[in-house]
Motif scaffolding. Structure first.
Motif, PDB file in Angstrom:
ATOM      1  N   LEU A 230      24.395   6.289 -65.183  1.00  0.00           N
ATOM      2  CA  LEU A 230      24.476   6.015 -66.618  1.00  0.00           C
ATOM      3  C   LEU A 230      25.660   6.810 -67.154  1.00  0.00           C
ATOM      4  O   LEU A 230      25.545   8.004 -67.433  1.00  0.00           O
ATOM      5  CB  LEU A 230      23.195   6.456 -67.328  1.00  0.00           C
ATOM      6  CG  LEU A 230      21.979   5.540 -67.239  1.00  0.00           C
ATOM      7  CD1 LEU A 230      20.768   6.214 -67.860  1.00  0.00           C
ATOM      8  CD2 LEU A 230      22.248   4.206 -67.918  1.00  0.00           C
ATOM      9  N   LEU A 231      26.790   6.149 -67.297  1.00  0.00           N
ATOM     10  CA  LEU A 231      28.008   6.852 -67.685  1.00  0.00           C
ATOM     11  C   LEU A 231      28.332   6.695 -69.164  1.00  0.00           C
ATOM     12  O   LEU A 231      28.636   7.659 -69.845  1.00  0.00           O
ATOM     13  CB  LEU A 231      29.185   6.376 -66.836  1.00  0.00           C
ATOM     14  CG  LEU A 231      28.993   6.515 -65.315  1.00  0.00           C
ATOM     15  CD1 LEU A 231      30.245   6.042 -64.590  1.00  0.00           C
ATOM     16  CD2 LEU A 231      28.642   7.937 -64.924  1.00  0.00           C
ATOM     17  N   ASP A 232      28.260   5.456 -69.656  1.00  0.00           N
ATOM     18  CA  ASP A 232      28.601   5.230 -71.054  1.00  0.00           C
ATOM     19  C   ASP A 232      27.500   4.421 -71.732  1.00  0.00           C
ATOM     20  O   ASP A 232      26.480   4.077 -71.124  1.00  0.00           O
ATOM     21  CB  ASP A 232      29.963   4.539 -71.193  1.00  0.00           C
ATOM     22  CG  ASP A 232      30.069   3.301 -70.300  1.00  0.00           C
ATOM     23  OD1 ASP A 232      29.024   2.661 -70.043  1.00  0.00           O
ATOM     24  OD2 ASP A 232      31.182   2.972 -69.862  1.00  0.00           O
ATOM     25  N   LEU A 233      27.703   4.113 -73.021  1.00  0.00           N
ATOM     26  CA  LEU A 233      26.652   3.433 -73.787  1.00  0.00           C
ATOM     27  C   LEU A 233      26.427   2.003 -73.328  1.00  0.00           C
ATOM     28  O   LEU A 233      25.322   1.479 -73.441  1.00  0.00           O
ATOM     29  CB  LEU A 233      26.997   3.471 -75.283  1.00  0.00           C
ATOM     30  CG  LEU A 233      26.916   4.860 -75.933  1.00  0.00           C
ATOM     31  CD1 LEU A 233      27.360   4.795 -77.384  1.00  0.00           C
ATOM     32  CD2 LEU A 233      25.501   5.425 -75.838  1.00  0.00           C
ATOM     33  N   LYS A 234      27.452   1.350 -72.795  1.00  0.00           N
ATOM     34  CA  LYS A 234      27.236  -0.021 -72.317  1.00  0.00           C
ATOM     35  C   LYS A 234      26.307  -0.016 -71.100  1.00  0.00           C
ATOM     36  O   LYS A 234      25.545  -0.962 -70.888  1.00  0.00           O
ATOM     37  CB  LYS A 234      28.558  -0.733 -72.037  1.00  0.00           C
ATOM     38  CG  LYS A 234      29.266  -0.421 -70.754  1.00  0.00           C
ATOM     39  CD  LYS A 234      30.479  -1.332 -70.590  1.00  0.00           C
ATOM     40  CE  LYS A 234      31.146  -1.159 -69.235  1.00  0.00           C
ATOM     41  NZ  LYS A 234      31.732   0.183 -69.059  1.00  0.00           N
ATOM     42  N   ASP A 235      26.352   1.037 -70.288  1.00  0.00           N
ATOM     43  CA  ASP A 235      25.407   1.177 -69.174  1.00  0.00           C
ATOM     44  C   ASP A 235      23.978   1.266 -69.693  1.00  0.00           C
ATOM     45  O   ASP A 235      23.084   0.572 -69.212  1.00  0.00           O
ATOM     46  CB  ASP A 235      25.713   2.440 -68.360  1.00  0.00           C
ATOM     47  CG  ASP A 235      26.972   2.309 -67.527  1.00  0.00           C
ATOM     48  OD1 ASP A 235      27.290   1.187 -67.125  1.00  0.00           O
ATOM     49  OD2 ASP A 235      27.627   3.329 -67.294  1.00  0.00           O
ATOM     50  N   PHE A 236      23.782   2.123 -70.677  1.00  0.00           N
ATOM     51  CA  PHE A 236      22.432   2.321 -71.212  1.00  0.00           C
ATOM     52  C   PHE A 236      21.909   1.045 -71.859  1.00  0.00           C
ATOM     53  O   PHE A 236      20.758   0.652 -71.667  1.00  0.00           O
ATOM     54  CB  PHE A 236      22.426   3.472 -72.211  1.00  0.00           C
ATOM     55  CG  PHE A 236      21.047   3.842 -72.697  1.00  0.00           C
ATOM     56  CD1 PHE A 236      20.209   4.614 -71.918  1.00  0.00           C
ATOM     57  CD2 PHE A 236      20.582   3.385 -73.921  1.00  0.00           C
ATOM     58  CE1 PHE A 236      18.938   4.944 -72.347  1.00  0.00           C
ATOM     59  CE2 PHE A 236      19.316   3.703 -74.367  1.00  0.00           C
ATOM     60  CZ  PHE A 236      18.488   4.485 -73.575  1.00  0.00           C
ATOM     61  N   LYS A 237      22.762   0.370 -72.634  1.00  0.00           N
ATOM     62  CA  LYS A 237      22.336  -0.875 -73.288  1.00  0.00           C
ATOM     63  C   LYS A 237      21.982  -1.939 -72.254  1.00  0.00           C
ATOM     64  O   LYS A 237      21.010  -2.685 -72.440  1.00  0.00           O
ATOM     65  CB  LYS A 237      23.448  -1.383 -74.216  1.00  0.00           C
ATOM     66  CG  LYS A 237      23.641  -0.564 -75.474  1.00  0.00           C
ATOM     67  CD  LYS A 237      24.530  -1.264 -76.486  1.00  0.00           C
ATOM     68  CE  LYS A 237      25.909  -1.516 -75.960  1.00  0.00           C
ATOM     69  NZ  LYS A 237      26.785  -2.170 -76.958  1.00  0.00           N
ATOM     70  N   LYS A 238      22.757  -1.995 -71.179  1.00  0.00           N
ATOM     71  CA  LYS A 238      22.498  -3.005 -70.148  1.00  0.00           C
ATOM     72  C   LYS A 238      21.141  -2.785 -69.488  1.00  0.00           C
ATOM     73  O   LYS A 238      20.378  -3.748 -69.283  1.00  0.00           O
ATOM     74  CB  LYS A 238      23.606  -2.954 -69.088  1.00  0.00           C
ATOM     75  CG  LYS A 238      23.515  -4.088 -68.061  1.00  0.00           C
ATOM     76  CD  LYS A 238      23.714  -5.439 -68.740  1.00  0.00           C
ATOM     77  CE  LYS A 238      23.533  -6.588 -67.784  1.00  0.00           C
ATOM     78  NZ  LYS A 238      23.736  -7.896 -68.452  1.00  0.00           N
TER      79      LYS A 238
ATOM     80  N   ARG B  16      34.412   3.673 -63.451  1.00  0.00           N
ATOM     81  CA  ARG B  16      33.973   3.311 -62.113  1.00  0.00           C
ATOM     82  C   ARG B  16      32.688   2.483 -62.176  1.00  0.00           C
ATOM     83  O   ARG B  16      32.073   2.344 -63.232  1.00  0.00           O
ATOM     84  CB  ARG B  16      33.747   4.568 -61.259  1.00  0.00           C
ATOM     85  CG  ARG B  16      32.666   5.517 -61.755  1.00  0.00           C
ATOM     86  CD  ARG B  16      32.628   6.755 -60.861  1.00  0.00           C
ATOM     87  NE  ARG B  16      31.763   7.795 -61.377  1.00  0.00           N
ATOM     88  CZ  ARG B  16      30.490   7.939 -61.063  1.00  0.00           C
ATOM     89  NH1 ARG B  16      29.920   7.076 -60.248  1.00  0.00           N
ATOM     90  NH2 ARG B  16      29.786   8.932 -61.569  1.00  0.00           N
ATOM     91  N   GLU B  17      32.280   1.966 -61.026  1.00  0.00           N
ATOM     92  CA  GLU B  17      31.080   1.138 -60.972  1.00  0.00           C
ATOM     93  C   GLU B  17      29.867   1.954 -61.391  1.00  0.00           C
ATOM     94  O   GLU B  17      29.634   3.041 -60.898  1.00  0.00           O
ATOM     95  CB  GLU B  17      30.876   0.599 -59.556  1.00  0.00           C
ATOM     96  CG  GLU B  17      29.742  -0.417 -59.476  1.00  0.00           C
ATOM     97  CD  GLU B  17      29.584  -0.991 -58.078  1.00  0.00           C
ATOM     98  OE1 GLU B  17      29.673  -2.221 -57.931  1.00  0.00           O
ATOM     99  OE2 GLU B  17      29.380  -0.202 -57.142  1.00  0.00           O
ATOM    100  N   SER B  18      29.122   1.404 -62.309  1.00  0.00           N
ATOM    101  CA  SER B  18      27.945   2.111 -62.826  1.00  0.00           C
ATOM    102  C   SER B  18      26.849   1.096 -63.129  1.00  0.00           C
ATOM    103  O   SER B  18      26.896  -0.056 -62.659  1.00  0.00           O
ATOM    104  CB  SER B  18      28.333   2.909 -64.074  1.00  0.00           C
ATOM    105  OG  SER B  18      28.953   2.073 -65.040  1.00  0.00           O
ATOM    106  N   ALA B  19      25.845   1.483 -63.903  1.00  0.00           N
ATOM    107  CA  ALA B  19      24.671   0.633 -64.129  1.00  0.00           C
ATOM    108  C   ALA B  19      25.043  -0.754 -64.652  1.00  0.00           C
ATOM    109  O   ALA B  19      24.452  -1.763 -64.252  1.00  0.00           O
ATOM    110  CB  ALA B  19      23.719   1.330 -65.100  1.00  0.00           C
TER     111      ALA B  19
END
Length: 501
Positions: free
Chosen positions: A171-179, A438-441
């Motif tokens: 979980l790097l940025d907010l788009k990861d968390f929202k996804k 980089r590749e994340s959630a």
């Protein structure tokens, strides 16, 4: 012994110190500056926090500048949160002035113009070293408090973090968390329900809306990589001077939630990362929050509770926290009671409310036989202040109206060319200003959904094929581990949560 001699003895005994100290200026009695009656603050008590207060135009920012300069000279790093944009002049020497020489002659200190090692930091698109943190480093507790979530919603955030930990999804940025949040009530609903229980779509919808609100204040610039290492705030230059880190915040004054997010993240990580100092002779780092009334005015209860806890706990790490504001009443009583150094510039009594505030302010200072505190508060000149500190044994020093020394550096902003030169010399810009995605959630879950859709289409095209119920594996290929400081952050926030109960 006459009154003046008694007063000088009173100041000399009250501000005597065996250890290292910074000199603020000389004491004033009956509007006369008493030369060489120095008001000194022991370095040993500067991690007991403090307040610099006073009406607009009375010299608060210059006092902040003086303290920062003296700390830097002593090899103590400083972080200044600059909301007005007028602190960058620390990087250039003062041009000097006849009035400065006259002031210092009264005080009994020689004046020396001097520049200081400065690092320019930025939370936004302004030039400077970019400060970022990953969502994982925030942890579920801190993120929930920033978003001001209910207990039920906090539980959902905790489940999201647990799912990402279990499935190695950074979980790097907010788009990861929202996804992940969308996945929990969409394509991955069954997977979440089987492993963690049912998640309400109405609750996830509320959380998503609050994240969008945070994004609208510019938080997407703050969340991400490369994460800022707070150890870089404690650097010393080649001459043994503490680096003065200036965080430019001029473009986020109207975005209090972003500033609150940064404040909580920074203080939590410092508390988690820095070792215990015990009864140290000097602070490890001193933070100044200029225009602090803007924070407290807009702060949620979660932020106020967090700051109160941090103020109580963080001094054991050798960290001094100083609030600069217009009136002491801007600071919550629970925080104000924890502040050891108080520098009070003049207050103006234009209204009944102002007079009431002055009365309350006067009650925060020790009773003095030499001053009528309420009267002095309204008669102090520019660059003068009432000071009450702690001596080396933690006892309040005598109240002293003080003629403050002038800053050694420029009392004005840098030109664009000078600012560029400071940033070009920075050793941290190349370390932090490259944006990493980089590749994340977000990417991993999108790939997972694509694979599931293709599988469903294939099975739909082969109706005669015998199928068996099978849970899709969530195992992924090895991924670079999330920064290890996340473990510490979550741990300390757990401690803070217990403290606040």
């Amino acid at each position: 012994m006459n009154t003046k001699d008694q007063f000088i003895k009173h100041i000399e005994e009250g501000y005597s110190t065996k250890g290292d100290f910074i000199t603020m200026g000389s004491a004033i009695l009956n509007e006369e500056t008493i030369t060489n009656a120095f008001v000194k603050i022991p370095l040993k008590t500067l991690n007991r926090h403090g307040l610099i207060a006073g009406a607009t135009g009375t010299g608060k920012t210059k006092t902040l500048q003086v303290i920062a300069e003296n700390l830097s000279e002593k090899g103590i790093p400083v972080l200044l949160m600059d909301l007005k944009g007028d602190l960058s002049g620390l990087a250039q020497p003062s041009p000097g002035h006849a009035k400065i020489e006259e002031r210092h002659a009264k005080i009994g200190l020689p004046f020396t113009a001097k520049s200081f090692p400065v690092e320019i930091l930025s939370l936004s698109e302004q030039e400077g070293v970019k400060l970022r943190a990953t969502v994982s480093e925030f942890g579920p507790i801190l993120l929930s408090r920033i978003l001001n979530l209910s207990v039920t919603q906090e539980g959902i955030v905790a489940v999201v973090f647990k799912y990402c930990d279990d499935n190695h999804l950074p979980l790097l940025d907010l788009k990861d968390f929202k996804k992940v949040l969308q996945y929990a009530t969409g394509e991955g609903k069954k997977e979440f329900t089987d492993s963690y229980g049912r998640i309400s779509t109405s609750s996830t919808g509320t959380i998503l809306r609050k994240i969008i609100e945070l994004e609208q204040q510019g938080a997407e610039l703050f969340f991400g990589e490369k994460s800022f290492d707070v150890e870089d705030l404690t650097r010393i230059d080649e001459n043994g001077m503490g680096i003065i880190n200036i965080l430019r915040l001029t473009d986020i004054q109207d975005r209090p939630k972003l500033f609150s997010t940064f404040m909580l993240s920074l203080l939590a990580e410092i508390y988690a990362t820095f070792p215990e100092q015990g009864d140290s002779d000097r602070p490890e780092l001193v933070l100044f929050i200029d225009e602090a009334h803007l924070i407290f005015k807009e702060a949620s209860k979660a932020l106020l509770d967090q700051i109160e806890s941090i103020v109580k706990l963080i001094r054991s790490k050798g960290i001094g926290l100083y609030f600069v504001t217009q009136n002491p009443t801007d600071v919550p009583d629970a925080v104000l009671s924890q502040l050891g150094l108080k520098v009070q510039h003049a207050l103006r009594a234009f209204t009944a409310k102002d007079r009431k505030a002055i009365k309350l302010t006067a009650e925060n200072y020790p009773i003095s036989e030499y001053y009528d505190t309420k009267e002095v508060l309204t008669s102090l000149g520019i660059g003068e202040a009432l000071i009450s500190a702690l001596d080396e044994k933690g006892r309040p020093t005598p109240l002293a109206a003080t003629m403050l020394r002038a800053p050694m550096s420029r009392m004005d902003v840098l030109t664009d060319q000078e600012l560029k030169a400071v940033i070009d010399r920075s050793k941290l810009v190349s370390k932090y200003n490259e944006t990493i995605d980089r590749e994340s959630a977000y990417e991993i879950l999108n790939e997972k959904i694509d694979r599931a859709e293709k599988m469903a289409e294939k099975e739909k095209d082969s109706p005669s094929r015998k199928t068996t119920s099978r849970r899709t594996s969530t195992r992924q290929n090895p991924i670079i581990k999330v920064l290890t400081s996340a473990t510490f952050i979550r741990g300390v926030l757990g401690v803070l949560k217990k403290v606040m109960r």
